[in-house]
Design an enzyme around this catalytic site. Structure first.
Site, PDB file in Angstrom:
ATOM      1  N   HIS A   1       0.698  -1.299  -0.136  1.00 18.77           N
ATOM      2  CA  HIS A   1      -0.081  -0.114  -0.298  1.00 18.77           C
ATOM      3  C   HIS A   1       0.791   0.936   0.192  1.00 18.77           C
ATOM      4  CE1 HIS A   1      -4.126  -1.916   0.649  1.00 18.77           C
ATOM      5  NE2 HIS A   1      -3.623  -2.821   0.418  1.00 18.77           N
TER       6      HIS A   1
ATOM      7  N   SER B   1       0.089  -1.284  -6.734  1.00 14.67           N
ATOM      8  CA  SER B   1       0.529  -2.624  -7.429  1.00 14.67           C
ATOM      9  C   SER B   1       1.060  -2.226  -8.516  1.00 14.67           C
ATOM     10  CB  SER B   1      -0.823  -2.538  -7.009  1.00 14.67           C
ATOM     11  OG  SER B   1      -1.669  -3.291  -5.912  1.00 14.67           O
TER      12      SER B   1
ATOM     13  N   LYS C   1     -14.521  -8.868  -8.657  1.00 16.52           N
ATOM     14  CA  LYS C   1     -13.424 -10.362  -8.946  1.00 16.52           C
ATOM     15  C   LYS C   1     -12.462 -10.916  -8.508  1.00 16.52           C
ATOM     16  CE  LYS C   1     -10.216  -9.333 -12.768  1.00 16.52           C
ATOM     17  NZ  LYS C   1      -9.140  -7.877 -14.181  1.00 16.52           N
ATOM     18  N   ASP C   2     -11.657 -10.470  -6.803  1.00 15.98           N
ATOM     19  CA  ASP C   2     -11.381 -11.393  -6.328  1.00 15.98           C
ATOM     20  C   ASP C   2     -12.232 -12.245  -6.155  1.00 15.98           C
ATOM     21  OD1 ASP C   2      -9.008 -10.604  -6.263  1.00 15.98           O
ATOM     22  OD2 ASP C   2      -8.811  -9.392  -4.708  1.00 15.98           O
TER      23      ASP C   2
ATOM     24  N   GLU D   1       6.845 -33.796   0.728  1.00 19.30           N
ATOM     25  CA  GLU D   1       5.707 -33.592  -0.295  1.00 19.30           C
ATOM     26  C   GLU D   1       6.087 -33.152  -1.317  1.00 19.30           C
ATOM     27  OE1 GLU D   1       3.114 -34.485   0.346  1.00 19.30           O
ATOM     28  OE2 GLU D   1       2.165 -33.906   2.279  1.00 19.30           O
TER      29      GLU D   1
END
Length: 423
Positions: free
Chosen positions: A216, A220, A244-245, A288
């Site tokens: 922030h 972005s 959208k998320d 894994e």
């Protein structure tokens, strides 16, 4: 009134809280009206998905710990009791076990997006480095969690990985003894790993908070990799990107549910359904799946110390990536050679994962070594050279140029423009 924050919320309860503790104002500023580039694609969903996955892992882990017994004689049976006798224990265990795989899938895609679009470049170097620190904490947490069921692969995986530290000159043996809590992987080791496995997710939450704060501050990145030049280049985070998320979240939850309900053991190892036995070594010890590329790098050289150095260097190199990439252009959309090399790197990492899951013999040894050599070549040689010899494509003048209709005129007035007025 003196000393109170001036709140703009109409709800009397929210207003009363916000005047005394302006959390809602903070959320409104940092998430609701926070300006974000208008050209985000669905790759930008994965940061939010990682945060949701972290919450799922912590919540399911807390409930599992209420029924787990961190004792070598009872750990395996306590996991079986969770699966059979605890109400919805099977669901909690499968969500937690497969949630680890989903977490790494989401984070690896998130990292790929950062690499592809140059999100590690100035001014986001520290943001990137905090993200790499989160990856390291995730790997430590996942490794310790894999030991807790105390199956065959848990026990022998812990034995092999902790023994690697003995290769460190002078202090190696002391580090191994500290990790074990004794002279072999035993009850003290299990207790230590359980304590750290419970603690580290909350440390991750704190580092994620720093990651978000850094985001922030710098703002972005975007698919074009160019800076925001005006308000016309941005949209408020809510409702545009919350919606959208949400779409991405629905797809993510469907994949997660499909894995949990239809293939819950697909990504696990069958040997871990056998209780740990120090007297019986599995034919092939593997970690894994999300650790397999690093395991292949570890085995790429015959020297134990050399393998350890290479394995840790493969992560450490990401910390200095912002200074290794010398190109002034961020996004691979305008770097044709870099774009091709990124897909080559992905193919190399997939091959390393396959090689790491196979016995270290025959062609897989050669593939592991060639791919390891290319991995380091990509970051240490190709990226610095590419910035000097690659000719990038012309960059658009602003984010709005490729977003707006042909002609590049202003946005139409009305509903589409109203959110910008609030900013």
């Amino acid at each position: 009134m003196a000393g109170l924050h001036k709140s703009t919320f109409q709800n009397p309860v929210i207003n009363w809280i916000d005047t005394r503790l302006p959390l809602f104002t903070l959320l409104q500023k940092e998430y609701a009206v926070f300006p974000t580039p208008k050209n985000f694609n669905y790759f930008w969903n994965f940061g939010a998905l990682a945060m949701v996955n972290l919450v799922i892992m912590i919540a399911s882990g807390i409930f599992l710990s209420m029924n787990y017994v961190a004792n070598t004689s009872m750990a395996f049976d306590s996991v079986e009791r969770i699966m059979r006798d605890v109400n919805f224990g099977w669901l909690l265990r499968y969500v937690h076990a497969n949630g680890a795989s989903m977490f790494f899938i989401v984070v690896y895609i998130h990292i790929f997006r950062g690499l592809y679009y140059g999100s590690y470049k100035k001014p986001r170097e520290l943001l990137w480095m905090i993200g790499v620190a989160i990856l390291l904490l995730m790997m430590a947490t996942a490794f310790m969690g894999y030991v807790l069921p105390w199956g065959q692969m848990s026990y022998w995986g812990a034995t092999v990985i902790t023994n690697l530290f003995s290769a460190i000159p002078v202090v190696g043996d002391s580090i191994v003894t500290l990790l074990w809590g004794g002279f072999s992987v035993d009850n003290a080791t299990l207790n230590r790993f359980f304590s750290l496995h419970y603690l580290l997710p909350f440390v991750i939450v704190g580092v994620v908070f720093l990651h978000v704060v850094a985001l922030h501050i710098t703002g972005s990145n975007n698919p074009l990799g160019i800076d925001v030049k005006s308000e016309q280049d941005t949209l408020p985070f809510h409702p545009y990107y919350t919606v959208k998320d949400s779409v991405g979240m629905c797809v993510y939850l469907m994949v997660f549910a499909a894995l949990v309900f239809f293939a819950p053991n697909y990504l696990g190892h069958p040997d871990n359904y056998t209780p740990a036995n120090p007297l019986v070594t599995p034919a092939h010890i593997v970690p894994e799946w999300y650790f397999l590329p690093f395991y292949a790098i570890l085995r790429a050289v015959p020297s134990k110390l050399g393998g350890v150095i290479l394995m840790f260097s493969s992560i450490a190199i990401l910390f200095v990536l912002p200074w290794l990439d010398t190109s002034p252009v961020r996004s691979a959309a305008f770097r044709p050679i870099y774009r091709q090399l990124m897909f080559v790197l992905v193919a190399v990492l997939v091959l390393l994962g396959i090689a790491g899951g196979r016995p270290p013999e025959g062609i897989w040894v050669v593939i592991g070594r060639v791919c390891t050599a290319y991995y380091f070549l990509h970051f240490l040689v190709l990226l610095p050279l590419l910035g000097k010899i690659e000719k990038p494509l012309p960059l658009p003048e602003s984010i709005s140029t490729p977003v707006l209709p042909p002609g590049g005129g202003p946005l139409p007035t009305g509903a589409a423009a109203k959110p910008m007025e609030k900013m």
